[in-house]
Design a protein around this motif. Sequence first.
Motif, PDB file in Angstrom:
ATOM      1  N   ASP A 192       1.962 -12.030  -5.866  1.00 60.24           N
ATOM      2  CA  ASP A 192       2.872 -10.992  -6.369  1.00 60.24           C
ATOM      3  C   ASP A 192       3.035  -9.795  -5.434  1.00 60.24           C
ATOM      4  O   ASP A 192       4.070  -9.112  -5.469  1.00 60.24           O
ATOM      5  CB  ASP A 192       2.387 -10.485  -7.733  1.00 60.24           C
ATOM      6  N   PHE A 193       2.006  -9.535  -4.615  1.00 63.26           N
ATOM      7  CA  PHE A 193       2.034  -8.324  -3.790  1.00 63.26           C
ATOM      8  C   PHE A 193       1.798  -8.587  -2.300  1.00 63.26           C
ATOM      9  O   PHE A 193       1.945  -7.682  -1.489  1.00 63.26           O
ATOM     10  CB  PHE A 193       0.988  -7.317  -4.287  1.00 63.26           C
ATOM     11  N   GLY A 194       1.385  -9.802  -1.960  1.00 62.79           N
ATOM     12  CA  GLY A 194       1.064 -10.120  -0.573  1.00 62.79           C
ATOM     13  C   GLY A 194      -0.363  -9.788  -0.229  1.00 62.79           C
ATOM     14  O   GLY A 194      -1.050 -10.542   0.459  1.00 62.79           O
ATOM     15  N   GLY A 195      -0.835  -8.665  -0.711  1.00 67.43           N
ATOM     16  CA  GLY A 195      -2.195  -8.201  -0.458  1.00 67.43           C
ATOM     17  C   GLY A 195      -2.301  -6.754  -0.893  1.00 67.43           C
ATOM     18  O   GLY A 195      -1.398  -6.227  -1.553  1.00 67.43           O
ATOM     19  N   VAL A 196      -3.399  -6.114  -0.541  1.00 68.39           N
ATOM     20  CA  VAL A 196      -3.577  -4.703  -0.876  1.00 68.39           C
ATOM     21  C   VAL A 196      -3.928  -3.918   0.387  1.00 68.39           C
ATOM     22  O   VAL A 196      -4.527  -4.443   1.319  1.00 68.39           O
ATOM     23  CB  VAL A 196      -4.674  -4.486  -1.945  1.00 68.39           C
ATOM     24  N   ASP A 197      -3.534  -2.655   0.375  1.00 72.17           N
ATOM     25  CA  ASP A 197      -3.855  -1.759   1.484  1.00 72.17           C
ATOM     26  C   ASP A 197      -5.168  -1.022   1.246  1.00 72.17           C
ATOM     27  O   ASP A 197      -5.824  -0.598   2.199  1.00 72.17           O
ATOM     28  CB  ASP A 197      -2.733  -0.725   1.657  1.00 72.17           C
ATOM     29  N   VAL A 198      -5.525  -0.869  -0.037  1.00 73.55           N
ATOM     30  CA  VAL A 198      -6.752  -0.181  -0.416  1.00 73.55           C
ATOM     31  C   VAL A 198      -7.427  -0.972  -1.523  1.00 73.55           C
ATOM     32  O   VAL A 198      -6.773  -1.371  -2.492  1.00 73.55           O
ATOM     33  CB  VAL A 198      -6.472   1.260  -0.903  1.00 73.55           C
ATOM     34  N   LEU A 199      -8.727  -1.204  -1.377  1.00 76.66           N
ATOM     35  CA  LEU A 199      -9.508  -1.924  -2.384  1.00 76.66           C
ATOM     36  C   LEU A 199     -10.652  -1.031  -2.844  1.00 76.66           C
ATOM     37  O   LEU A 199     -11.489  -0.618  -2.044  1.00 76.66           O
ATOM     38  CB  LEU A 199     -10.056  -3.225  -1.794  1.00 76.66           C
ATOM     39  N   ILE A 200     -10.669  -0.724  -4.140  1.00 77.54           N
ATOM     40  CA  ILE A 200     -11.744   0.067  -4.722  1.00 77.54           C
ATOM     41  C   ILE A 200     -12.614  -0.876  -5.553  1.00 77.54           C
ATOM     42  O   ILE A 200     -12.252  -1.264  -6.667  1.00 77.54           O
ATOM     43  CB  ILE A 200     -11.214   1.206  -5.613  1.00 77.54           C
ATOM     44  N   ASN A 201     -13.755  -1.271  -5.009  1.00 77.83           N
ATOM     45  CA  ASN A 201     -14.683  -2.151  -5.716  1.00 77.83           C
ATOM     46  C   ASN A 201     -15.528  -1.305  -6.671  1.00 77.83           C
ATOM     47  O   ASN A 201     -16.661  -0.935  -6.376  1.00 77.83           O
ATOM     48  CB  ASN A 201     -15.568  -2.893  -4.717  1.00 77.83           C
TER      49      ASN A 201
END
Length: 260
Positions: free
Chosen positions: A74-83
């Motif tokens: 849906d988005f291709g990927g993320v630029d920021v990941l908050i685990n």
Amino acid sequence: MNYNNDLSGKTVLVTGGTKGAGKAIAKRLVQEGAKVIVTARHKPETEEQGTYFVPADLSTADGIQKVIDTITADFGGVDVLINNAGGSETPGGGYAALTDEHWETTLNTNLMAAVRLDRGLLPYMLAKASGVIIHIASIQRSLPLYESTLPYAAAKAALANYSKGVSNEVAPKGVRVLTVSPGWIRTEASVRMMERIADSSGISTEAAGKSVMDALGGIPMGRPAEPEEVAELIAFLVSPRVNYLTGTEYVIDGGTIPTV
């Protein structure tokens, strides 16, 4: 309050983003102009405007893969990941009260969820030579509360160590990796933990809260952190204003840790 729209055009994933600190982080990053995806086991009663919800159990490999597949499609990927997803549901009573299942569930939720998501979502960041990953650890990584949350403390210690290692690997490739270690945060989960301690010890929840503060050596600020205070730190760390920050840990604990 004026916001800088530092994350305009960026896609962000906040795990455990429907309650507590995660919810506050998601809301704050929407204010920075980001498109924010949140994931948790249960859909929130009301979704924050500007967020997209993906239901998943992040304590399982299948749940993690569902999130990765949905985001990729849906988005291709993320630029920021908050685990951010994590927590402890283990009983009080020390090491002897803990079963293998307690340990495995806690390690999967607090360590392996981040490991698996990083593995699935880092390739997109590396291909763009940009991105930020935040691992939410805990001051319990160095101040373990053996009475009630020993597996959680051990998992967060492992997470902080893992975070440093990954940062060294991907920083030359354009991706920043940071650790944020909060102290006690006033959330629904922390209230439930106080209730479990109270039940197992036969004391009031107020006394359980004081026992936790005493076990931590006290909080000089005299109170837990508010979720919004943690969110404000996260918003700063993921912004392009601090592009030279990577591989470091930021403690937000009201002065709880007594050493430098």
